[in-house]
Write a protein that holds these residues in place. Structure first.
Motif, PDB file in Angstrom:
ATOM      1  N   GLY A   6       0.642  -1.132  -0.012  1.00 41.14           N
ATOM      2  CA  GLY A   6      -0.076   0.046  -0.010  1.00 41.14           C
ATOM      3  C   GLY A   6       0.809   1.081  -0.136  1.00 41.14           C
ATOM      4  N   PHE A   7       2.352   1.052   0.056  1.00 36.42           N
ATOM      5  CA  PHE A   7       3.187   2.249  -0.045  1.00 36.42           C
ATOM      6  C   PHE A   7       2.660   3.074  -1.295  1.00 36.42           C
ATOM      7  CE2 PHE A   7       6.872   4.486  -1.341  1.00 36.42           C
ATOM      8  CZ  PHE A   7       7.058   5.293  -0.203  1.00 36.42           C
ATOM      9  N   GLN A   8       2.715   2.585  -2.304  1.00 37.89           N
ATOM     10  CA  GLN A   8       2.424   3.582  -3.527  1.00 37.89           C
ATOM     11  C   GLN A   8       1.144   4.328  -3.295  1.00 37.89           C
ATOM     12  OE1 GLN A   8       4.656   3.741  -5.957  1.00 37.89           O
ATOM     13  NE2 GLN A   8       3.370   5.490  -6.594  1.00 37.89           N
ATOM     14  N   LYS A   9       0.064   3.590  -2.891  1.00 37.49           N
ATOM     15  CA  LYS A   9      -1.106   4.497  -2.888  1.00 37.49           C
ATOM     16  C   LYS A   9      -0.920   5.525  -1.786  1.00 37.49           C
ATOM     17  CE  LYS A   9      -6.066   3.557  -2.694  1.00 37.49           C
ATOM     18  NZ  LYS A   9      -6.287   4.689  -1.918  1.00 37.49           N
ATOM     19  N   VAL A  10      -0.376   5.330  -0.963  1.00 35.64           N
ATOM     20  CA  VAL A  10      -0.027   6.345   0.290  1.00 35.64           C
ATOM     21  C   VAL A  10       0.854   7.369  -0.403  1.00 35.64           C
ATOM     22  CG1 VAL A  10       1.083   6.882   2.475  1.00 35.64           C
ATOM     23  CG2 VAL A  10      -0.195   4.816   2.314  1.00 35.64           C
ATOM     24  N   ALA A  17      -2.442  15.147  -2.130  1.00 39.89           N
ATOM     25  CA  ALA A  17      -2.791  16.241  -0.892  1.00 39.89           C
ATOM     26  C   ALA A  17      -1.824  17.600  -0.910  1.00 39.89           C
ATOM     27  CB  ALA A  17      -2.568  15.584   0.582  1.00 39.89           C
ATOM     28  N   MET A  18      -0.578  17.278  -1.291  1.00 39.23           N
ATOM     29  CA  MET A  18       0.459  17.995  -1.526  1.00 39.23           C
ATOM     30  C   MET A  18      -0.026  19.312  -2.551  1.00 39.23           C
ATOM     31  SD  MET A  18       4.626  17.799  -2.000  1.00 39.23           S
ATOM     32  CE  MET A  18       4.320  16.081  -1.146  1.00 39.23           C
ATOM     33  N   CYS A  19      -0.325  18.578  -3.693  1.00 40.93           N
ATOM     34  CA  CYS A  19      -0.875  19.689  -4.958  1.00 40.93           C
ATOM     35  C   CYS A  19      -1.976  20.381  -4.230  1.00 40.93           C
ATOM     36  CB  CYS A  19      -1.214  18.848  -6.011  1.00 40.93           C
ATOM     37  SG  CYS A  19      -1.079  19.846  -7.360  1.00 40.93           S
ATOM     38  N   CYS A  64       3.595  21.160  -9.307  1.00 44.41           N
ATOM     39  CA  CYS A  64       2.816  20.017  -8.739  1.00 44.41           C
ATOM     40  C   CYS A  64       3.902  18.906  -8.773  1.00 44.41           C
ATOM     41  CB  CYS A  64       1.913  19.528 -10.032  1.00 44.41           C
ATOM     42  SG  CYS A  64       1.367  17.839  -9.854  1.00 44.41           S
ATOM     43  N   PRO A  65       3.722  18.108  -7.530  1.00 45.68           N
ATOM     44  CA  PRO A  65       4.766  17.044  -7.176  1.00 45.68           C
ATOM     45  C   PRO A  65       4.714  16.099  -8.116  1.00 45.68           C
ATOM     46  CG  PRO A  65       2.991  17.287  -5.740  1.00 45.68           C
ATOM     47  CD  PRO A  65       2.709  18.236  -6.413  1.00 45.68           C
ATOM     48  N   CYS A  81      -5.019  21.747 -11.174  1.00 45.89           N
ATOM     49  CA  CYS A  81      -3.851  20.981 -11.499  1.00 45.89           C
ATOM     50  C   CYS A  81      -4.328  20.289 -12.818  1.00 45.89           C
ATOM     51  CB  CYS A  81      -3.298  20.121 -10.455  1.00 45.89           C
ATOM     52  SG  CYS A  81      -1.954  19.070 -11.072  1.00 45.89           S
ATOM     53  N   SER A  82      -3.510  19.906 -13.621  1.00 42.48           N
ATOM     54  CA  SER A  82      -4.069  18.892 -14.821  1.00 42.48           C
ATOM     55  C   SER A  82      -3.957  17.401 -14.470  1.00 42.48           C
ATOM     56  CB  SER A  82      -3.051  19.257 -15.971  1.00 42.48           C
ATOM     57  OG  SER A  82      -1.584  18.532 -15.775  1.00 42.48           O
ATOM     58  N   MET A  83      -3.187  17.082 -13.153  1.00 47.33           N
ATOM     59  CA  MET A  83      -3.381  15.741 -12.887  1.00 47.33           C
ATOM     60  C   MET A  83      -4.716  15.308 -12.354  1.00 47.33           C
ATOM     61  SD  MET A  83      -0.282  14.223 -13.593  1.00 47.33           S
ATOM     62  CE  MET A  83      -0.333  12.798 -12.458  1.00 47.33           C
ATOM     63  N   PRO A  84      -5.190  14.118 -12.667  1.00 45.38           N
ATOM     64  CA  PRO A  84      -6.450  13.665 -12.022  1.00 45.38           C
ATOM     65  C   PRO A  84      -6.446  13.573 -10.510  1.00 45.38           C
ATOM     66  CG  PRO A  84      -5.936  12.153 -13.768  1.00 45.38           C
ATOM     67  CD  PRO A  84      -4.607  13.228 -13.501  1.00 45.38           C
ATOM     68  N   GLY A  85      -7.300  13.977  -9.799  1.00 46.92           N
ATOM     69  CA  GLY A  85      -7.270  13.815  -8.503  1.00 46.92           C
ATOM     70  C   GLY A  85      -6.636  14.807  -7.481  1.00 46.92           C
ATOM     71  N   HIS A  86      -6.227  15.889  -8.039  1.00 42.59           N
ATOM     72  CA  HIS A  86      -5.392  16.842  -7.551  1.00 42.59           C
ATOM     73  C   HIS A  86      -6.004  18.026  -7.249  1.00 42.59           C
ATOM     74  CE1 HIS A  86      -0.906  15.435  -8.330  1.00 42.59           C
ATOM     75  NE2 HIS A  86      -1.443  14.379  -7.818  1.00 42.59           N
ATOM     76  N   ASN A  87      -7.300  18.160  -7.850  1.00 42.51           N
ATOM     77  CA  ASN A  87      -8.075  19.333  -7.291  1.00 42.51           C
ATOM     78  C   ASN A  87      -8.970  19.324  -6.244  1.00 42.51           C
ATOM     79  OD1 ASN A  87      -7.319  20.778 -10.222  1.00 42.51           O
ATOM     80  ND2 ASN A  87      -7.950  18.910 -10.949  1.00 42.51           N
ATOM     81  N   LEU A  88      -9.063  20.610  -6.064  1.00 45.20           N
ATOM     82  CA  LEU A  88      -9.837  21.021  -4.671  1.00 45.20           C
ATOM     83  C   LEU A  88     -11.441  20.532  -4.752  1.00 45.20           C
ATOM     84  CD1 LEU A  88      -8.760  24.650  -4.358  1.00 45.20           C
ATOM     85  CD2 LEU A  88      -7.890  22.677  -3.043  1.00 45.20           C
TER      86      LEU A  88
END
Ligand SMILES: [Zn+2]
Length: 88
Positions: A6-10, A17-19, A64-65, A81-88
């Motif tokens: 599960g490390f990769q998911k974390v 979260a950082m983004c 973006c990280p 942010c263009s990455m999926p899942g990074h938006n507010l």
């Protein structure tokens, strides 16, 4: 860092979260810029507007990280942010 199942998911979650946190900082900088510079919600600040003023709403452009592309957007819309899942 230790590897565990599960490390990769974390890791991925930490990046998004950082983004999102960066986007919140950016939103705050945009709001302060608009307020101080008497801008309307239709205007879009550039990174230079946010960084080069005497006040310095930001110290540097936010990145973006995961190398997504961050769009500042108009004052009245959310930074993205263009990455999926990074938006507010
Ligand atoms: Zn991102």
């Amino acid at each position: 860092m230790l590897a565990w199942p599960g490390f990769q998911k974390v890791h991925t979650t930490a990046h998004s979260a950082m983004c999102r946190n960066n986007l919140k900082v950016l939103e705050n900088a945009k709001a302060n810029w608009a307020n101080d510079q008497h801008k309307t919600s239709d205007e879009t600040p550039t990174w230079s507007d946010l960084i080069r003023t005497n006040v310095g709403y930001l110290k540097a452009p936010l990145a973006c990280p995961d190398d997504g592309i961050i769009s500042i957007g108009r004052v009245g819309e959310a930074a993205k942010c263009s990455m999926p899942g990074h938006n507010l």
